[in-house]
Design an enzyme around this catalytic site. Structure first.
Site, PDB file in Angstrom:
ATOM      1  N   LYS A 157     -11.631   0.660  -2.246  1.00  0.00           N
ATOM      2  CA  LYS A 157     -10.839   1.467  -2.797  1.00  0.00           C
ATOM      3  C   LYS A 157     -11.087   1.323  -4.283  1.00  0.00           C
ATOM      4  O   LYS A 157     -11.918   2.283  -4.693  1.00  0.00           O
ATOM      5  CB  LYS A 157      -9.355   0.797  -2.516  1.00  0.00           C
ATOM      6  CG  LYS A 157      -8.934   1.187  -1.055  1.00  0.00           C
ATOM      7  CD  LYS A 157      -7.823   0.700  -0.411  1.00  0.00           C
ATOM      8  CE  LYS A 157      -7.620   0.983   0.920  1.00  0.00           C
ATOM      9  NZ  LYS A 157      -6.710   0.401   1.816  1.00  0.00           N
ATOM     10  N   HIS A 192      -4.886  -3.232  -2.486  1.00  0.00           N
ATOM     11  CA  HIS A 192      -4.535  -2.295  -3.413  1.00  0.00           C
ATOM     12  C   HIS A 192      -4.584  -2.795  -4.990  1.00  0.00           C
ATOM     13  O   HIS A 192      -4.385  -2.141  -5.907  1.00  0.00           O
ATOM     14  CB  HIS A 192      -3.243  -1.573  -3.230  1.00  0.00           C
ATOM     15  CG  HIS A 192      -3.595  -0.665  -1.939  1.00  0.00           C
ATOM     16  ND1 HIS A 192      -3.854   0.682  -1.978  1.00  0.00           N
ATOM     17  CD2 HIS A 192      -3.246  -1.049  -0.723  1.00  0.00           C
ATOM     18  CE1 HIS A 192      -3.975   0.877  -0.805  1.00  0.00           C
ATOM     19  NE2 HIS A 192      -3.739  -0.026   0.265  1.00  0.00           N
ATOM     20  N   SER A 248       0.800  -1.136   0.091  1.00  0.00           N
ATOM     21  CA  SER A 248       0.047   0.060   0.041  1.00  0.00           C
ATOM     22  C   SER A 248       0.857   1.440  -0.092  1.00  0.00           C
ATOM     23  O   SER A 248       0.562   2.166  -0.427  1.00  0.00           O
ATOM     24  CB  SER A 248      -0.801   0.094   1.080  1.00  0.00           C
ATOM     25  OG  SER A 248      -0.127  -0.051   2.451  1.00  0.00           O
TER      26      SER A 248
HETATM   27  C1  LIG Z   1      -6.909  -0.039   3.441  1.00  0.00           C
HETATM   28  C2  LIG Z   1      -6.609  -1.141   3.595  1.00  0.00           C
HETATM   29  C3  LIG Z   1      -6.905  -2.058   4.522  1.00  0.00           C
HETATM   30  C4  LIG Z   1      -8.270  -1.858   5.068  1.00  0.00           C
HETATM   31  O1  LIG Z   1      -9.369  -1.957   4.331  1.00  0.00           O
HETATM   32  P1  LIG Z   1     -10.736  -1.023   4.638  1.00  0.00           P
HETATM   33  O2  LIG Z   1     -11.660  -1.816   3.916  1.00  0.00           O
HETATM   34  O3  LIG Z   1     -10.306   0.397   4.206  1.00  0.00           O
HETATM   35  O4  LIG Z   1     -10.797  -1.284   6.210  1.00  0.00           O
HETATM   36  C5  LIG Z   1      -6.324  -3.297   4.578  1.00  0.00           C
HETATM   37  N1  LIG Z   1      -5.248  -3.538   4.243  1.00  0.00           N
HETATM   38  C6  LIG Z   1      -4.834  -2.777   3.329  1.00  0.00           C
HETATM   39  C7  LIG Z   1      -3.170  -3.141   2.671  1.00  0.00           C
HETATM   40  C8  LIG Z   1      -5.054  -1.559   3.170  1.00  0.00           C
HETATM   41  O5  LIG Z   1      -4.401  -0.826   2.580  1.00  0.00           O
END
Ligand SMILES: *Cc1c(COP(=O)(O)O)cnc(C)c1O
Length: 390
Positions: free
Chosen positions: A238, A207, A179
């Protein structure tokens, strides 16, 4: 007595350049934003495909609300398991090519619940040093022994597996597309090691989902590892522009999670509108692969442009471009100067990234235009020249 804890802690954060503030976005999440009252170019969003304000998602959410109402009223195991939860799970399983899938309220909740279910006291978790906070918290919650290996270091993974007694239950957990660095884990090799030493593999595709692999199914699908990875999780918030998260794997995995995973069981289930927008997002992402092509095109353009300005972007192979500054305060200063020129590239500091690696985390979207990227590069060049003069 630590009675002034709150005040003292805030002062410490300010002293160390780690103090954080919320910014306010008015209007929609697009390639540009109204940020604190000013229109700026958005290089700080995970809305990679630009679906968060897409008409198809809006329509789906409205229709679902008309048909099913607003709240779900209860957790999945009580009376909150609605048709749309099951429909979304079928969609996810079909996309990922797994037997089954299970929807979670967020990726954070999925990670803390799954990891702490798969490993417990006396077990061993091998976790990449750059894994997301939600993975770290899942490891902590598990009470298992945690061996953090240097980023993507296969030798250290093998050493850790070798050292553990044969009977110990072992779990390797890694992001697929990291990320904060935008690089990919050596997943084929990790899976080989896991099979050799009898370890379970769990991956976080937060991601990569919607971005890479066939139909945006992620890195596991891209590498043909679907049958060799025990647990795939990812977020729907995302690239897919909705909210919530999924776990994909075997029917038994789903069954076990429903029975034992505390962060699945003890929370009100996602509401219909959110489920409907996630379903619409997957449909759209599959039906319109040109969004991914546009994203990759923009990635290349911005990456090459930044490189030709002399910036180094680490090992990134993706839509996440880390421009490493090092010092936290310098990093935030760079970010503020860009913002002054109408470009929003968020500075990322510890504890989100390791000390000394503060960076601008620049992210590209499918919906950025040529003019947007040109504006961005011009701003980066200007700030770089200002800094050289100082
Ligand atoms: C954003 C993220 C999460 C959390 O996901 P959400 O649905 O936003 O709670 C988990 N792992 C990684 C690598 C992330 O970037």
């Amino acid at each position: 007595m630590p009675i002034n804890y709150i005040q003292e802690e805030l002062e410490r954060l300010k002293r160390e350049g780690l103090y954080r503030k919320l910014r306010r976005v008015e209007g929609e999440q697009g390639p540009t934003l109204i940020l604190d009252g000013r229109e700026v170019l958005n290089l700080s969003s995970n809305n990679y495909l630009g679906l968060a304000n897409h008409p198809a998602l809006r329509e789906a959410a409205k229709e679902a609300m008309d048909r099913y109402g607003c709240g779900s009223g209860a957790s999945r195991l009580i009376s909150g398991n609605m048709t749309l939860h099951l429909e979304l799970e079928e969609k996810v399983a079909a996309l990922k090519g797994t037997e089954a899938a299970l929807v979670f309220n967020s990726g954070y909740q999925a990670n803390i619940g799954i990891i702490s279910l798969l490993a417990g006291e006396g077990d061993l978790i091998l976790s990449d040093a750059l894994n997301h906070a939600s993975i770290i918290d899942g490891c902590r919650l598990s009470r298992a022994k945690i061996a953090v290996y240097p980023h993507c270091d296969l030798e250290q993974i093998e050493a850790g597996l070798k050292k553990a007694p044969a009977k110990t239950r072992k779990l390797i957990v890694t992001e697929t597309l990291f990320s904060m660095d935008g690089d990919e884990a050596p997943l084929v090799e990790i899976v080989d090691l896991a099979e050799r030493y009898g370890a379970m593999v769990m991956v976080d595709e937060a991601h990569a989902t919607g971005v890479t692999g066939p139909n945006g199914a992620g890195v596991v699908a891209k590498l043909g590892l679907v049958d060799r990875v025990l647990v795939q999780m990812g977020t729907l918030g995302k690239a897919l522009g909705a909210f919530g998260a999924y776990v994909a794997g075997s029917r038994e995995l789903r069954e076990l999670l429903i029975n034992r995973c505390r962060s699945f069981i003890f929370t009100t289930s996602l509401p219909p509108a959110v489920l409907a927008m996630a379903i619409a997002a997957i449909d759209l992402s599959v039906k319109e692969p040109q969004r991914r092509l546009a994203l990759w095109h923009n990635c290349r353009a911005l990456r090459e442009g930044l490189k030709s300005l002399g910036f180094s972007l680490g090992q990134s192979q993706s839509q996440i471009l880390p421009l490493i500054i090092g010092d936290a305060e310098k990093c935030m200063d760079f970010s503020e100067r860009l913002l002054g020129k109408g470009v929003f590239a968020q500075g990322i500091r510890p504890p989100t990234v390791p000390p000394g690696t503060s960076r601008l985390r620049i992210t590209v979207m499918a919906t950025h235009t040529h003019e947007h990227l040109h504006h961005a590069l011009k701003a980066f060049e200007e700030v770089k020249n200002e800094n050289c003069k100082m």
